[in-house]
Design an enzyme around this catalytic site. Structure first.
Site, short mmCIF file in Angstrom:
data_model
loop_
_atom_site.label_atom_id
_atom_site.label_comp_id
_atom_site.label_asym_id
_atom_site.label_seq_id
_atom_site.Cartn_x
_atom_site.Cartn_y
_atom_site.Cartn_z
N GLU A 9 20.50 28.49 55.17
CA GLU A 9 19.68 28.64 56.38
C GLU A 9 18.22 28.91 56.05
O GLU A 9 17.32 28.41 56.71
CB GLU A 9 20.22 29.80 57.23
CG GLU A 9 21.55 29.52 57.88
CD GLU A 9 22.03 30.71 58.69
OE1 GLU A 9 21.21 31.33 59.38
OE2 GLU A 9 23.23 31.02 58.63
N ASP A 85 25.06 31.44 56.57
CA ASP A 85 25.44 32.86 56.51
C ASP A 85 26.92 33.09 56.77
O ASP A 85 27.57 32.33 57.52
CB ASP A 85 24.61 33.66 57.52
CG ASP A 85 23.18 33.86 57.04
OD1 ASP A 85 22.91 33.61 55.86
OD2 ASP A 85 22.33 34.27 57.85
N ASP A 87 29.00 34.56 58.73
CA ASP A 87 29.44 35.13 60.01
C ASP A 87 29.62 34.00 61.01
O ASP A 87 29.48 32.82 60.66
CB ASP A 87 28.43 36.18 60.53
CG ASP A 87 27.02 35.62 60.66
OD1 ASP A 87 26.83 34.39 60.61
OD2 ASP A 87 26.09 36.43 60.81
N GLU A 89 27.83 33.05 63.50
CA GLU A 89 26.60 32.28 63.73
C GLU A 89 26.41 31.28 62.60
O GLU A 89 26.07 30.11 62.83
CB GLU A 89 25.41 33.25 63.80
CG GLU A 89 24.24 32.73 64.60
CD GLU A 89 24.48 32.76 66.09
OE1 GLU A 89 23.80 32.00 66.80
OE2 GLU A 89 25.34 33.53 66.57
N TYR A 294 25.13 41.19 52.58
CA TYR A 294 24.81 40.70 53.93
C TYR A 294 24.69 41.87 54.91
O TYR A 294 25.53 42.78 54.92
CB TYR A 294 25.89 39.73 54.39
CG TYR A 294 25.50 38.93 55.60
CD1 TYR A 294 24.31 38.20 55.62
CD2 TYR A 294 26.31 38.89 56.73
CE1 TYR A 294 23.94 37.46 56.72
CE2 TYR A 294 25.95 38.14 57.84
CZ TYR A 294 24.76 37.43 57.83
OH TYR A 294 24.39 36.69 58.94
N ARG A 296 24.65 42.01 58.28
CA ARG A 296 25.28 42.02 59.61
C ARG A 296 26.78 42.20 59.41
O ARG A 296 27.49 41.23 59.14
CB ARG A 296 24.97 40.74 60.38
CG ARG A 296 23.49 40.62 60.74
CD ARG A 296 23.21 39.45 61.67
NE ARG A 296 21.80 39.39 61.99
CZ ARG A 296 20.91 38.66 61.33
NH1 ARG A 296 21.30 37.93 60.30
NH2 ARG A 296 19.64 38.65 61.67
N HIS A 341 33.62 40.96 55.76
CA HIS A 341 32.40 41.29 55.05
C HIS A 341 32.47 42.71 54.51
O HIS A 341 33.15 43.56 55.06
CB HIS A 341 31.18 41.17 55.97
CG HIS A 341 31.14 39.88 56.72
ND1 HIS A 341 31.38 38.67 56.14
CD2 HIS A 341 30.90 39.63 58.02
CE1 HIS A 341 31.28 37.71 57.04
NE2 HIS A 341 31.00 38.27 58.20
#
Length: 677
Positions: A9, A85, A87, A89, A294, A296, A341
């Protein structure tokens, strides 16, 4: 020529990762999302409601060149690795890339890594998989929900109130702030008194009468008690207990944001921007590497490799007695997907804050230091404290004194700067020769109960997390939206709802209390989790929501009263109707109330704010606004002199090229060359 293409990203992450891979790999960036919902169709939602909520995606403005470049790169290679990433998203971005770039299952793999380190990136290729459509469905459902609620309710608020937007999470968070303000307004303080006996080395406070709790309501009651007391106190008991003080678990997104606010004075948005940089990669002396995992996440889990490395580090640096245990949260409210995660931790315990400090900005260093020591402390031994409680008796009135001393510092050896531990030693009264101790004085003090405290940003994030509202990726954005929309103002770090914020909340509760509330929003988050796990049908969930939501919206458009614009007390010079204050794209303005029959707008003389002398003529650089309402700084002799700057001039010239120096986000730079002061 590289045979493999890796798409991430972030451009900065692509630079970091490319250094880990050989010549057979090229790493490029999608620069975030490449597609989003269009604004076509019913209500401009970009969603075909009647056709199972089929989304209509279009390229995001400015992304055509990015996509065209990616398509060219795809044609040159044998294999594409989608490394967005880890997750929902990120999974959705990979899915959009798969579709837009025309990939097929033979040509691509999806890889994920929780940290940007060479080992983690290389290991991810050994665990390559295909896109998880359940995760994509969950993200799509969230996006469609937020689009429907956001577009429909925002339009309603714009028509009926002074507000500009409403949202699924945003409006519930605002309701919490408004509800708290009303609790404060309704609060009635109550008087109470305390009585304290003061001795040479400590104080003891009255808490019982005849071993039952006592409450002193007024001064007369306090005086009555004082008249019954002497200065001599009988030592009733001295109790000592050794207690273990456990370290906190490592950071998750919400606790990181809370501590960044409370301990570092950073708002959630800033903290997440800095954490993103630490995650994506920092250039050190001999390597480029992500410093943290990460950022989040809802999980406090740590990897076995990190635990082993850290235990070895603790034993070597502090000794075996400082080794802790692996702890887990007692309650398991965290969902399975987020628990995939790890917690937010340093990628290596060997990269101490001091060793990387020369390569970080001051804020980056402070945040990394806080993350590092939280993770390290979580794996260290409990601190041990000796807590002493002394009970004194005076004419059947019991007084209590408490003390605490640290017997073994444990994790506090490295964490004391982040956690207060009050040490106050009490005298050894258990060895007192006499059973009586004499006070220097006994004093009374008046108090009043206090209303509940307003939410700070940190407290509101914690409340949202506790209630199950929103997810790690939404907290910072929600805080920022409440402030930028003018729904709250920040007073002494606390959120105070504005008139508009209260108005928006009341209007929404009048017609949408069954949907805009904590319970429903938390249930919706749970449904999104079920979709991500493959345990719920996303179309059915959207249909169930929409069938309840849309009739309420239509009713509100018809029945909700519209706020009348505020009158200025003046009359229109053209038609004699009252002038009113209206809101436009660029702020408030005064216009005729008889619009559209009369289109008179009062032109208010604007205050001219001078900044400095113009370097190119005898004019002044003043604050000006573009046609789109953006502030810039230009010469007052325009159009004769067209000197202008987007950043604020400081009145000094560049020693390198003699152009104006400007203040660019706190840094003094040249408006023309690369000089930085």
């Amino acid at each position: 020529m590289p045979k493999n293409l890796v798409i991430v990203e972030s451009p900065s992450k692509s630079k970091t990762i490319e250094k880990y891979l050989g010549n057979n790999f090229k790493v490029v960036s999608s620069k975030g999302h490449i597609r989003d919902l269009s604004t076509k169709g019913k209500y401009g939602l970009g969603v075909d409601i009647e056709n199972d909520f089929k989304p209509n995606y279009i390229l995001i403005k400015g992304k055509k060149k990015v996509v065209d470049d990616l398509k060219k790169e795809v044609q040159k290679v044998d294999k594409v690795y989608l490394a967005t990433d880890p997750d929902r998203e990120g999974e959705a971005i990979s899915w959009h890339l798969y579709n837009v770039l025309g990939l097929n299952d033979e040509k691509y793999d999806r890889i994920v890594f929780n940290e940007v380190t060479k080992k983690a990136v290389l290991d991810s290729f050994n665990n390559a998989r295909k896109i998880d459509k359940n995760l994509v469905n969950s993200q799509e459902t969230r996006r469609i929900l937020d689009r429907i609620i956001g577009f429909r309710l925002s339009r309603l608020m714009q028509v009926k109130t002074d507000g500009s937007s409403a949202g699924r999470v945003q409006s519930v968070a605002l309701k919490l702030v408004v509800d708290r303000e009303r609790e404060i307004e309704a609060f009635k303080e109550e008087e109470y008194w305390t009585i304290t006996a003061k001795f040479q080395d400590f104080d003891a406070e009255l808490f019982n009468y005849n071993h039952k709790e006592i409450k002193i309501n007024n001064e007369a009651e306090a005086n009555e008690i004082l008249n019954k007391l002497s200065n001599a106190f009988k030592i009733e008991s001295v109790e000592k207990k050794t207690k273990n003080k456990k370290p906190k678990l490592p950071y998750i997104t919400s606790t990181l944001q809370q501590d960044a606010s409370n301990k570092l004075g950073m708002n959630a948005k800033k903290a997440m921007m800095i954490a993103q940089k630490l995650y994506e990669g920092v250039e050190l002396a001999d390597e480029t590497v992500g410093l943290i995992t990460y950022m989040r996440t809802d999980s406090t889990r740590l990897s076995k490799d990190f635990i082993a490395e850290t235990f070895k580090y603790i034993e070597g640096k502090y000794g075996k007695k400082y080794l802790g245990t692996i702890r887990k949260e007692k309650s398991s409210k965290k969902n399975k997907i987020q628990d995939a995660h790890e917690a937010i931790r340093p990628t290596s315990i060997k990269r101490t804050p001091e060793s990387v400090k020369p390569y970080l900005s001051n804020d980056e260093y402070k945040l990394y230091q806080m993350i590092y020591y939280r993770a390290l402390a979580s794996l260290m031994a409990d601190a041990k404290t000796e807590n002493t409680t002394i009970i004194l008796d005076n004419n059947n009135y019991q007084f209590k004194a408490t003390g605490q001393v640290v017997k073994f510092d444990g994790y506090l050896k490295i964490y004391k700067n982040y956690e207060e531990t009050n040490e106050n030693a009490l005298p050894p009264l258990d060895n007192y020769k006499s059973n009586v101790i004499v006070s220097n004085e006994i004093v009374k003090e008046q108090h009043f109960t206090k209303p509940p405290a307003r939410y700070t940003e940190a407290k509101l994030i914690k409340e949202m997390e506790d209630l199950g509202i929103g997810r790690p990726s939404t907290y910072a954005k929600t805080m920022d939206t409440l402030k930028s929309r003018g729904y709250v103002k920040v007073v002494n770090k606390a959120f105070v709802p504005t008139k508009v914020g209260i108005e928006i909340t009341d209007k929404l509760q009048e017609y949408f209390s069954h949907l805009i509330n904590v319970k429903y929003t938390a249930m919706m988050e749970s449904d999104l989790d079920k979709i991500a796990e493959g345990n719920a049908n996303w179309v059915k969930i959207l249909k169930s929501f929409y069938d309840e939501f849309e009739p309420s919206v239509k009713e509100a458009f018809v029945k909700m009263s519209k706020k009348e614009p505020e009158k200025t007390g003046e009359l229109c010079p053209e038609c004699n109707s009252p002038l009113v204050i209206r809101k436009g794209k660029y702020g408030e303005f005064v216009a005729c109330s008889n619009y559209p029959n009369c289109k008179y707008v009062k032109n208010e003389p604007k205050e001219i704010i001078e900044i400095t002398d113009c370097p190119n003529c005898d004019g002044k650089i003043i604050e000006r606004y573009s046609k789109k309402g953006k502030l810039f700084y230009g010469c007052n002799n325009f159009p004769k002199c067209q000197t202008a700057y987007w950043d604020k001039p400081i009145g000094e010239l560049c020693p390198k090229c003699n152009s104006m120096l400007v203040d660019k986000k706190g840094k003094i730079k040249c408006s023309n060359c690369d000089y930085e002061k």
